[in-house]
Scaffold this active site. Structure first.
Site, PDB file in Angstrom:
ATOM      1  N   GLY C  29       0.794  -1.233   0.000  1.00 29.39           N
ATOM      2  CA  GLY C  29       0.000   0.000   0.000  1.00 29.39           C
ATOM      3  C   GLY C  29       0.818   1.270   0.000  1.00 29.39           C
ATOM      4  O   GLY C  29       0.281   2.348  -0.208  1.00 29.39           O
ATOM      5  N   CYS C 238     -27.397  -9.922 -17.734  1.00 24.65           N
ATOM      6  CA  CYS C 238     -26.708  -9.769 -19.004  1.00 24.65           C
ATOM      7  C   CYS C 238     -27.573 -10.336 -20.129  1.00 24.65           C
ATOM      8  O   CYS C 238     -28.071 -11.454 -20.041  1.00 24.65           O
ATOM      9  CB  CYS C 238     -25.361 -10.485 -18.967  1.00 24.65           C
ATOM     10  SG  CYS C 238     -24.539 -10.509 -20.574  1.00 24.65           S
ATOM     11  N   CYS C 241     -25.359 -13.565 -21.757  1.00 27.10           N
ATOM     12  CA  CYS C 241     -25.083 -14.811 -21.050  1.00 27.10           C
ATOM     13  C   CYS C 241     -26.039 -15.034 -19.883  1.00 27.10           C
ATOM     14  O   CYS C 241     -26.006 -16.070 -19.239  1.00 27.10           O
ATOM     15  CB  CYS C 241     -23.633 -14.851 -20.575  1.00 27.10           C
ATOM     16  SG  CYS C 241     -23.324 -13.812 -19.144  1.00 27.10           S
ATOM     17  N   CYS C 263     -22.435  -7.987 -19.866  1.00 31.55           N
ATOM     18  CA  CYS C 263     -21.282  -8.130 -18.979  1.00 31.55           C
ATOM     19  C   CYS C 263     -20.177  -7.183 -19.439  1.00 31.55           C
ATOM     20  O   CYS C 263     -19.895  -7.086 -20.638  1.00 31.55           O
ATOM     21  CB  CYS C 263     -20.715  -9.544 -19.047  1.00 31.55           C
ATOM     22  SG  CYS C 263     -21.758 -10.780 -18.303  1.00 31.55           S
ATOM     23  N   CYS C 269     -18.137 -13.415 -20.216  1.00 33.49           N
ATOM     24  CA  CYS C 269     -19.426 -13.498 -20.886  1.00 33.49           C
ATOM     25  C   CYS C 269     -19.376 -14.500 -22.044  1.00 33.49           C
ATOM     26  O   CYS C 269     -20.229 -15.368 -22.164  1.00 33.49           O
ATOM     27  CB  CYS C 269     -19.820 -12.109 -21.390  1.00 33.49           C
ATOM     28  SG  CYS C 269     -21.502 -12.008 -22.020  1.00 33.49           S
TER      29      CYS C 269
END
Lengths: 256, 355, 277
Positions: C29, C238, C241, C263, C269
């Site tokens: 970080g 979606c 899919c 997607c 997808c």
């Protein structure tokens, strides 16, 4: 009883010029000390040295911290000093713009110190902010307004709430009523006096206004040319000034 | 049934082909020769070299041609090329005192040893369009008494320095930092600030320097000296044990003489700002000197007036046009994922408000 | 292109970047300054990610590049091509076959695995930048762990909107130390940062910063106890899919307000469509 603050030999020069020289005093818990003098007397230099905003050339400032025990504010690491500044110490600026975040709501301003020490519950933070707004006589429905929409007196009261919310033990104040109308000043002084007594705060108040010290301070230091020329209980010094300069100060107020 | 848009690859190829076509332009006009750009658009090449921080007029001309005359794009091409070049070492500091000047003026003295030399300048031209050039004609070149000053000229700042009227700059042997090899960190010392300003965008430097003249960080500059000319670049070759001249470059140097500082103990002295750029790029060099001076407020014990030009972090973080243009133009890239999440939030907040 | 080194950057530059990467992995970080190079693509278009990827790639790697979750967006195509030409590595669109994934704005739906490296393109690495513009001050705030101001921003959101109104680049706390900008991924992706088995590297070229999350690092999205972080997505499915759990793009289909959802992760997808077929 141990002093909450013991300053010894505080000296600060600006090149050849003396800001303040060899100043020492003890401040006891619950005590309010006023530092008076005309502009250029070194009172603001002294306050800034005490509050860690200026580094003195010499001296020590022992603070009796609840978390860290007795420590010298001048030799603490920056991390320790900043932690103290968020918890046990507070600083009220003359100009509220220097002590507030003008683009953050009143609630956010009061809540910042709480969040800075780890508060993570929104409703609790807001509740505390509300209760502090009430204590400084700001209407609850102004909590989401920004300080830029507030009057000068209200801004100053908000700054006080923002500083006191984490329950500091020692508050530094720099001309807290400066720049306000006389009627507003009186109300603010009243409020400050009440808070100081209720919370048992220790405080150091710098002002050129003798009325402020008479109302707030238990003891005073009179400064001139970077030196303390007279010190004592407020009433004693103001009613029976010994030093010629103090006599002049007191007399000039009476005439006004 | 909806089919998601495909074909990014094909679109890119087509775009590149079209770009090549419009770069060439009308096939009936002659192809632009990079030598023509180098020799006739010299000031454009100079700017590309200065901000690309690579001294190579031929490559600058190529970059301008490839970039269709977009100078920031050309600078970008040069920078991207420059970064891949191996580093053999650093040259010795150039000696601008030994410069063969083609131009040298001082605004602080009516005359200076060696004289004022205007050189090839636009300064006193009337800005009237020359329609002879439009007709591709050239006015007959008049016989000019062309004078370059081959003798080293004393710098105006040295003359002032002799009487201690101008604050001396500390000399030092420590190696300056290298902006292109080390990330810029603040506070940045003067060597780093000057490096950054030397390759800063001319427009940014110009307008920010202008702001100091209009009162945002005013420092009362006079052009102590502006000189343009050729200097030798030499390099110490460790294997040889001595330095040899590896080439000659044209540079512009500007020293400003600014408001004095002083106190009862310290006698008053003028201070200075410094600008040095590749090529004949005097607008940039002057702007650089003004900004250099503005950024020195702290070491000279002046007040921070809050002016943008005094703020080193602000100036240096935003002076590079390659960083700026990249980030500015990146908002052309798709952002629909982020936009989608904002869209949903705004819809939800509106729905809640209506309830 | 033989005039250029493997993966474009010279070895000296790669070593410099790898040193920064090692430091970044060692201090999760923390934003490590590095001497970012000019790249042959503009700043802000992934120069940080490209430099990190270039320094990470070895000839045996299989590279996937996505932008907005998709393999075929123009910038993804451009960067993938760049590495095909300069490094000659194999490329793929399949998230689970890739050894290195460079991404802008998304984390693939397919869970990342041990041994994979994901490289994020970062425009503004400093999570405190818009609260405090000064680098000198924000570095101090990080070193002292002074993050109260970050929560003030979240407090203001709730006070004004009734909820935390940050939807992407949602700040996170790495372990118990640094607050970090996860790059402009939608907050929907934030939970995938936490405890990921993959190495996560973040490159900001223009801002000259690199940071990292080593595998299995705990990452927490900032929030309040009574307003917990909510990674929710819009309800929707979606159209290709049928997924009801992936992050969706909204596509406008006509000029009378018709729209559909697809997607954002094209690889995920396409494979669901294939499996369903």
């Amino acid at each position: 009883m141990n002093p909450i603050l013991r300053a010894t030999g505080i000296t600060r020069r600006y090149g050849e010029r003396i800001g303040c020289a060899d100043i020492g005093f003890d401040l006891y818990p619950g005590e309010v000390m006023g530092i008076v003098g005309e502009s250029g007397s070194g009172k603001s230099t002294l306050l800034n040295c005490l509050a860690g905003q200026l580094t003195p050339d010499a001296g020590s400032i022992l603070f009796d911290s609840a978390q860290q025990g007795v420590c010298d504010l001048l030799t603490l690491s920056e991390m320790q000093r900043r932690t103290l500044a968020r918890t046990e110490l507070a600083f009220v600026h003359q100009n509220p713009r220097d002590g507030l975040r003008m683009s953050v709501s009143a609630g956010g301003n009061v809540g910042e110190r709480l969040m800075g020490v780890g508060a993570r519950h929104y409703a609790n933070i807001r509740e505390q902010a509300l209760s502090w707004l009430e204590r400084v006589e700001i209407p609850a429905d102004r909590i989401d307004d920004r300080p830029s929409q507030f009057s000068g007196g209200m801004q100053q009261r908000l700054q006080i709430a923002r500083n006191l919310v984490t329950g500091p033990r020692l508050v530094f104040m720099d001309e807290p009523t400066g720049g306000l109308d006389v009627s507003v000043q009186a109300r603010l002084l009243d409020l400050l006096r009440g808070l100081v007594r209720q919370m048992g705060l220790s405080a150091i108040v710098v002002t050129h206004d003798l009325a402020v010290v008479r109302l707030l301070a238990d003891r005073i230091l009179v400064m001139k040319d970077g030196q303390v020329i007279e010190a004592g209980l407020t009433d004693q010094v103001l009613d029976d000034p010994h030093h010629a300069y103090t006599q002049l100060l007191v007399a000039s107020v009476l005439q006004a | 049934m909806y089919v998601a848009v495909k074909g990014g690859e094909k679109a890119i190829d087509q775009a590149h082909a079209w770009l090549a076509e419009v770069r060439r332009g009308d096939q009936n006009t002659a192809v632009l020769d990079t030598a023509q750009i180098r020799d006739q658009l010299t000031l454009a090449c100079n700017r590309v070299m200065a901000e690309g921080s690579l001294y190579d007029p031929d490559l600058a001309a190529l970059a301008i041609k490839q970039a269709r005359g977009d100078l920031v794009e050309a600078i970008f091409l040069i920078r991207a090329y420059r970064t891949t070049l191996p580093r053999f070492g650093a040259s010795a500091p150039i000696d601008t005192g030994a410069m063969t000047c083609i131009r040298r003026i001082s605004a602080t003295f009516k005359d200076a040893p060696g004289g004022q030399l205007l050189g090839p300048t636009f300064d006193y031209t009337h800005r009237l369009l020359d329609f002879t050039l439009l007709a591709n004609g050239e006015a007959e070149l008049a016989e000019t008494e062309r004078q370059t000053l081959n003798e080293p000229l004393a710098r105006v700042s040295d003359i002032l320095g002799k009487d201690a009227l101008l604050q001396p700059e500390p000399s030092g042997n420590e190696e300056p930092g290298d902006l292109t090899r080390q990330p810029l960190a603040f506070p940045a010392d003067r060597a780093l600030r000057l490096q950054s300003l030397s390759r800063a965008d001319e427009g940014f430097a110009l307008c920010l320097a202008y702001s100091t003249q209009r009162g945002y960080g005013r420092n009362h500059p006079f052009i102590g000296e502006l000189r343009v000319g050729h200097v030798e670049v030499s390099m110490e070759i460790p294997e040889l044990g001595f330095s040899i001249v590896i080439g000659e470059i044209t540079v512009t140097e500007c020293e400003t003489v600014n408001q004095f500082v002083g106190s009862r103990k310290q006698p008053a002295q003028f201070t200075r700002g410094y600008g040095l750029t590749f090529g004949h790029t005097e607008r940039k060099a002057i702007a650089m000197a003004l900004l250099d001076r503005a950024l020195r407020w702290e070491e000279l014990g002046e007040d921070d007036t809050g002016a943008p030009a005094q703020d080193a972090e602000f100036v240096l973080s935003h002076a590079d046009n390659i960083q700026a243009t990249g980030f500015l133009e990146h908002i052309k890239l798709p952002h629909y994922v982020d936009f989608q999440s904002e869209l949903e939030l705004v819809r939800r907040l509106r729905a809640e408000a209506e309830q | 292109m033989s005039a250029y080194n493997f993966a474009y950057l010279d070895e000296q530059t790669k070593r410099m970047i790898r040193r920064a990467l090692l430091k970044a992995v060692a201090i999760p970080g923390y934003q490590v300054p590095f001497a970012s190079r000019e790249m042959p693509m503009p700043y802000g278009w992934g120069t940080g990610g490209v430099q990190v990827t270039a320094s990470t790639l070895v000839p045996e790697d299989r590279l996937k590049v996505i932008d907005q979750g998709a393999d075929d967006t123009t910038n993804a195509v451009s960067i993938r091509r760049f590495f095909e030409v300069t490094a000659g590595v194999e490329t793929t669109t399949e998230a689970d076959r890739a050894t290195v994934i460079q991404t802008r704005h998304r984390i693939p739906e397919t869970p990342l695995q041990e041994g994979q490296i994901i490289v994020y393109q970062v425009p503004i690495p400093e999570p405190l930048r818009f609260l405090e513009p000064r680098e000198t001050e924000t570095r101090k705030m990080h070193s002292l762990g002074e993050y109260g101001l970050m929560h003030v921003k979240l407090y203001e959101d709730i006070a004004r909107h009734g909820e935390i109104a940050t939807t992407y680049a949602y700040p996170v706390r790495v372990g118990k130390s640094y607050v970090m900008d996860p790059s402009p991924i939608p907050k929907f992706d934030n939970p995938k940062l936490n405890g990921s088995p993959a190495i996560q590297l973040f490159g900001a070229g223009r801002e000259q910063r690199i940071y990292a999350l080593p595998p299995w690092t705990p990452v927490k999205s900032l929030d309040f106890e009574d307003y917990p972080f909510d990674p929710s997505r819009a309800a929707g499915q979606c159209a290709l899919c049928g997924s009801t759990s992936s992050y969706l793009d909204e596509v406008i289909t006509d000029d009378s307000g018709g729209r559909m959802f697809l997607c954002s992760d094209t690889d995920y997808c396409a494979r669901r469509v294939q499996e369903g077929a």
